[in-house]
Design a protein around this motif. Structure first.
Motif, short mmCIF file in Angstrom:
data_model
loop_
_atom_site.label_atom_id
_atom_site.label_comp_id
_atom_site.label_asym_id
_atom_site.label_seq_id
_atom_site.Cartn_x
_atom_site.Cartn_y
_atom_site.Cartn_z
N SER A 11 -23.69 5.60 94.29
CA SER A 11 -23.51 4.29 94.90
C SER A 11 -22.10 4.18 95.45
O SER A 11 -21.26 5.05 95.19
CB SER A 11 -23.75 3.18 93.87
OG SER A 11 -22.81 3.29 92.80
N SER A 12 -21.82 3.13 96.17
CA SER A 12 -20.52 2.98 96.81
C SER A 12 -19.91 1.61 96.49
O SER A 12 -20.17 0.63 97.19
CB SER A 12 -20.65 3.14 98.33
OG SER A 12 -19.40 3.02 98.98
N PRO A 13 -19.06 1.54 95.46
CA PRO A 13 -18.78 2.50 94.39
C PRO A 13 -19.57 2.10 93.15
O PRO A 13 -20.70 1.62 93.29
CB PRO A 13 -17.29 2.33 94.19
CG PRO A 13 -17.06 0.86 94.47
CD PRO A 13 -18.08 0.46 95.52
N ALA A 14 -18.96 2.21 91.93
CA ALA A 14 -19.66 1.82 90.71
C ALA A 14 -20.01 0.33 90.72
O ALA A 14 -21.04 -0.06 90.17
CB ALA A 14 -18.82 2.16 89.48
N SER A 71 -17.90 6.07 87.38
CA SER A 71 -17.12 5.95 88.61
C SER A 71 -16.22 7.16 88.83
O SER A 71 -15.53 7.61 87.90
CB SER A 71 -16.26 4.69 88.54
OG SER A 71 -15.24 4.69 89.51
N ALA A 72 -16.21 7.65 90.06
CA ALA A 72 -15.24 8.69 90.44
C ALA A 72 -13.84 8.09 90.58
O ALA A 72 -12.84 8.71 90.24
CB ALA A 72 -15.65 9.35 91.74
N GLY A 73 -13.78 6.87 91.09
CA GLY A 73 -12.49 6.23 91.34
C GLY A 73 -11.66 6.10 90.08
O GLY A 73 -10.46 6.39 90.07
N TRP A 101 -12.32 6.57 97.55
CA TRP A 101 -13.51 7.39 97.82
C TRP A 101 -14.78 6.55 97.75
O TRP A 101 -15.78 6.89 98.37
CB TRP A 101 -13.61 8.53 96.81
CG TRP A 101 -12.64 9.65 97.04
CD1 TRP A 101 -11.51 9.62 97.79
CD2 TRP A 101 -12.72 10.95 96.48
NE1 TRP A 101 -10.86 10.82 97.74
CE2 TRP A 101 -11.59 11.66 96.94
CE3 TRP A 101 -13.62 11.59 95.65
CZ2 TRP A 101 -11.36 12.99 96.59
CZ3 TRP A 101 -13.39 12.91 95.28
CH2 TRP A 101 -12.26 13.60 95.76
N GLN A 102 -14.76 5.51 96.95
CA GLN A 102 -15.90 4.60 96.84
C GLN A 102 -17.18 5.33 96.41
O GLN A 102 -18.23 5.24 97.04
CB GLN A 102 -16.14 3.88 98.17
CG GLN A 102 -15.00 2.96 98.61
CD GLN A 102 -14.97 1.67 97.82
OE1 GLN A 102 -15.79 0.79 97.99
NE2 GLN A 102 -13.98 1.55 96.93
N VAL A 103 -17.07 6.06 95.30
CA VAL A 103 -18.23 6.78 94.78
C VAL A 103 -18.45 6.41 93.31
O VAL A 103 -17.55 6.54 92.48
CB VAL A 103 -18.07 8.31 94.88
CG1 VAL A 103 -19.32 9.01 94.36
CG2 VAL A 103 -17.79 8.72 96.32
#
Length: 354
Positions: free
Chosen positions: A2-5, A143-145, A153-155
């Motif tokens: 998703s963009s983001p969590a 979340s990647a962020g 990155w918004q992932v």
């Protein structure tokens, strides 16, 4: 993905919650939840955690059970916890799971975006979905962020059983078709690289170990800075937020009287934060928005230590100067309010909002 969590949280609530449902939160809670719950047509039900004299937040399972009704659809669990920095113990997780087992229609959203940043002594992260019978009842969000300090990155992603993930996935194209492919590929590479022992000052530990050590140093330095300003730092074991007790600080009367359309009665914590921002150039977040109803206390703030070194050094200087110049009432807890405070070695510390 998703963009983001935060989108994963939004999609989960939109897909699984109906108008009239109730979503239960342990409070204080991340303020984003409240708006997303309203958009879904549901009602937030706050269950306050207890704040002990030692500054530790404690889950009240009796209060949680009392708050659950036939309309209760979702329980949101956030560990490590924003805004407190609390890391729920395995015993607390088991107690929550027992409550969930007693309510067959209840779904759990486990917000674990800070799972790799547990840095408190003796604390460890536990995935709620791994507890007996909980995988089929849980959507886990991460979340990647937050993990790699790449919020741009918004992932993010959500993991769970097919019967819960399928409606979330079906809803995704109506919000955003997909996460940008290069960002997904970059994240896949980062996740593989993160386990390699090439990080830290000696380039001999994995990324997650280095990250936890860095945040532990920043947390300790932030505690020194808060103490220098007359703010009592509360324990923080995970994430990069911590809370401070500002009951010993005086709030200028003009800031308490300076109401706004959004705050026709100015809460003490809001007034203090506006004062510190305007007069001393330090931004803290009042704790009032982290509650669904008027909190019993208005003397708590949230601060963050995920900042660049130059920003953190400036925050330390300003907080120390504020403490030296301020009239601090009734301090008896041993925290100094002077300029002769030496911070522990650290790559950075902050008293600014994220």
């Amino acid at each position: 993905t998703s963009s983001p969590a935060s989108q994963a949280l939004f999609l989960t609530l939109q897909a699984l919650v109906n108008p009239g449902d109730e979503v239960v939160l342990m409070e204080p809670a991340f303020d984003l939840y409240y708006g997303q719950i309203r958009v879904a047509g549901a009602t937030s039900v706050g269950v306050p955690m207890s704040l002990g004299v030692d500054g530790e937040w404690t889950l009240d399972t009796d209060a949680l059970r009392a708050a659950l009704t036939p309309q209760s659809r979702v329980l949101i669990l956030n560990s490590p916890h924003n805004p407190t920095g609390k890391v729920f113990s395995l015993e607390e997780m088991e107690a929550l799971a027992e409550v969930v087992r007693d309510h067959p229609s209840l779904i759990v959203i486990s917000d674990e975006v800070y799972k790799y940043t547990v840095h408190g002594a003796g604390a460890s992260h536990h995935h709620f979905a791994t507890l007996d019978g909980m995988f089929e009842r849980t959507v886990t969000v991460s979340s990647a962020g937050k993990t790699f300090s790449v919020t741009g990155w918004q992932v993010g992603w959500a993991v769970g059983p097919r019967h819960l993930i399928t409606p979330i996935h079906s809803f995704l194209p109506y919000a955003q078709f997909c996460v940008a492919a290069p960002m997904q590929e970059a994240l896949a590479i980062a996740l593989r690289r993160a386990d390699e022992p090439t990080f830290g000052p000696e380039a001999n530990v994995d990324y997650y170990t280095a990250l936890r050590a860095d945040y532990a140093r920043k947390r300790d330095a932030l505690s020194v800075a808060l103490s220098a300003a007359g703010i009592r730092p509360l324990p923080c074991k995970g994430g990069f937020f911590m809370m401070g007790d500002v009951s010993a600080l005086e709030v200028p009367a003009e800031y308490l009287a300076d109401t706004t359309p959004a705050a026709p009665v100015m809460p003490r914590d809001w007034a203090l934060c506006r004062y510190l921002a305007k007069e001393h150039g330090v931004l803290l977040i009042p704790a009032s928005p982290f509650f669904s109803a008027k909190p019993t206390r208005e003397d708590l703030v949230r601060v963050a230590f995920c900042k660049k070194e130059e920003t953190l050094a400036k925050a330390l200087s300003r907080l120390t100067a504020f403490g030296a110049a301020s009239s601090v009432a009734g301090r008896s807890d041993g925290h100094a309010a002077s300029s002769d405070v030496t911070a522990p070695p650290v790559a950075g510390m902050a008293a600014a909002a994220e």
